[in-house]
Design an enzyme around this catalytic site. Structure first.
Site, PDB file in Angstrom:
ATOM      1  N   ASP A 247      43.866  21.471   6.621  1.00  0.00           N
ATOM      2  CA  ASP A 247      42.508  22.014   6.658  1.00  0.00           C
ATOM      3  C   ASP A 247      41.849  21.753   5.312  1.00  0.00           C
ATOM      4  O   ASP A 247      42.520  21.808   4.264  1.00  0.00           O
ATOM      5  CB  ASP A 247      42.538  23.515   6.953  1.00  0.00           C
ATOM      6  CG  ASP A 247      41.201  24.018   7.496  1.00  0.00           C
ATOM      7  OD1 ASP A 247      41.137  24.359   8.693  1.00  0.00           O
ATOM      8  OD2 ASP A 247      40.223  24.064   6.725  1.00  0.00           O
TER       9      ASP A 247
ATOM     10  N   CYS B 121      31.771  28.203  22.501  1.00  0.00           N
ATOM     11  CA  CYS B 121      31.987  27.415  23.723  1.00  0.00           C
ATOM     12  C   CYS B 121      30.846  27.541  24.720  1.00  0.00           C
ATOM     13  O   CYS B 121      30.065  26.616  24.895  1.00  0.00           O
ATOM     14  CB  CYS B 121      33.303  27.835  24.396  1.00  0.00           C
ATOM     15  SG  CYS B 121      34.769  27.235  23.528  1.00  0.00           S
TER      16      CYS B 121
END
Length: 422
Positions: A31, A260
């Site tokens: 990350d 989403c």
């Protein structure tokens, strides 16, 4: 060849996946957020998707490592990219994180490696956008020197029942052989099983319509809520009655946010318009859902006026800012639409949320969360997110001031205690 897996992007999707794979494979999580890496190395997951016990166990068994250095992942032979795919201010796909991740992996890509994408995209994006970046950075040839796959994420933040290994996984690959290899890889950790799609485009399309379908269904009941409001009918009463039929779909009205449902339909709409088709139903659903925060705020204002309050300078407490209950995720929370609309009317708005991180809220939305508010000080209270902790407030509401307005977006409190609900 023994699989060594690197998961790129350690958020709500990447970290649970990396931990699941670490039970059978060597895994290194990557990350770009150094603070995130530091926390994970100490066994702390701020998303609360992986418990401290499970994370520390994975680290102690030396099956998982965390890094922000590309040098540390160059020995991997499977790269799984799980970075966010948001929309921009024009509601078009923002592929910047996906492109940057592809370029980074391209720099360490070797012959025989496989790159699997889990980020939600429109059909064709993996092969049309990501693969050229991999080829350009690596100097390797697609489907000759390296291969790609697509296996859409199905993580449901905050859901401790439907975790990553317990949700059936759709898989796909850039050749039949690679597709089978990718499917076998996921099958080795996914208890619920896998579904091998015939192509990457099919897998991409399957993912994006999952959330578009939910978005449209919620938009329908949100429209019903607005109609029934005019007719002075309680929407939840209507849905309860209709729900007695065995095939009635149990969707409820509400604010549609998150990473989403409130985003993915725009990806499909973007691709549709690109090929010359105007997606009327998809965009109509988005318009309906995007305007629900304004509708709620206006209902609260009318209730305040009805109870004799002067709007400018009145005080309203909003319960919850995360995009869903019992989860710290504030990404694309549409509660902010309610907050901003009330503020535009001159209302002084406080927000309380036991799950959200104050610094993250301040950085994302520009205000600080209220701690231990005195409910009696407020002219109105809006239940926006159904956190379990807010159930304790219900007893206090039984002794509310007669002119205090209680509005319940989620149908969370006893119906007799509230002045209005969505």
């Amino acid at each position: 060849m023994k699989k060594k897996i690197s998961v790129i992007g350690l958020g709500y999707v990447g970290l649970p996946l990396a931990v699941a794979f670490s039970k059978k494979y060597d895994v290194i999580g990557f990350d770009i957020n150094n603070e995130r890496i530091k926390e994970l190395k100490q066994g702390y997951d701020r998303t609360l998707e992986v418990s401290e016990e499970e994370l520390k166990e994975a680290i102690e068994k030396n099956n998982i490592q965390f890094t922000s250095s590309l040098e540390d992942i160059k020995d991997a032979n499977v790269y799984i990219i799980t970075v966010p795919t948001p929309i921009d201010k024009h509601k078009n796909p923002d592929l910047t994180p996906l492109i940057m991740a592809s370029r980074s992996i391209g720099r360490v890509l070797k012959k025989g490696d496989i790159v699997i994408y889990e980020s939600t995209v429109y059909p064709g994006c993996t092969e049309e956008v990501c693969v050229p970046e991999l080829e350009r950075e690596s100097g390797l040839k697609f489907n000759k020197d390296f291969f790609v796959g697509y296996s859409p994420e199905r993580i449901n933040p905050g859901d401790k029942e439907h975790t990553v290994t317990k949700i059936k996984k759709v898989t796909s690959g850039s050749t039949p052989e690679i597709a089978k290899e990718i499917d076998e890889l996921y099958s080795s950790i996914i208890e619920a099983g896998t579904h091998l799609a015939p192509s990457i485009k099919v897998a991409e399309a399957a993912k994006v319509i999952e959330n578009a379908q939910r978005d449209i269904n919620i938009a329908f009941v949100n429209e019903l809520a607005r109609i029934f409001d005019i007719l002075n009918i309680d929407t939840l009463d209507v849905l309860e009655a209709a729900g007695t039929k065995w095939n009635f779909l149990p969707f409820k009205p509400g604010l549609v946010g998150g990473h989403c449902i409130g985003v993915d339909p725009y990806y499909l709409a973007y691709k549709a318009k690109e090929i010359g088709y105007h997606p009327e139903i998809i965009l109509a659903g988005r318009r309906t859902n995007d305007n629900m925060g304004i509708f709620v705020a206006n209902k609260v204002i009318k209730l305040l006026i009805h109870k004799g309050h002067t709007i400018k300078g009145s005080k309203v407490l909003v319960l919850g800012i995360t995009f869903k209950e019992n989860c710290p995720d504030i990404r694309n929370s549409r509660v902010i639409d309610v907050v901003n609309e009330l503020k535009d009317f001159g209302v002084n708005v406080d927000v309380v949320d036991p799950w959200a991180d104050n610094e993250e809220v301040k950085r994302e939305y520009g205000f600080e969360l209220k701690e231990n508010p005195n409910l009696s000080e407020y002219d109105g209270i809006v239940l926006a997110v159904a956190h379990n902790e807010f159930k304790d407030i219900e007893n206090e509401l039984k002794n509310k001031k007669t002119n205090q307005v209680i509005y319940d977006i989620k149908g969370f409190f006893d119906k007799d205690l509230v002045d209005g609900r969505l």
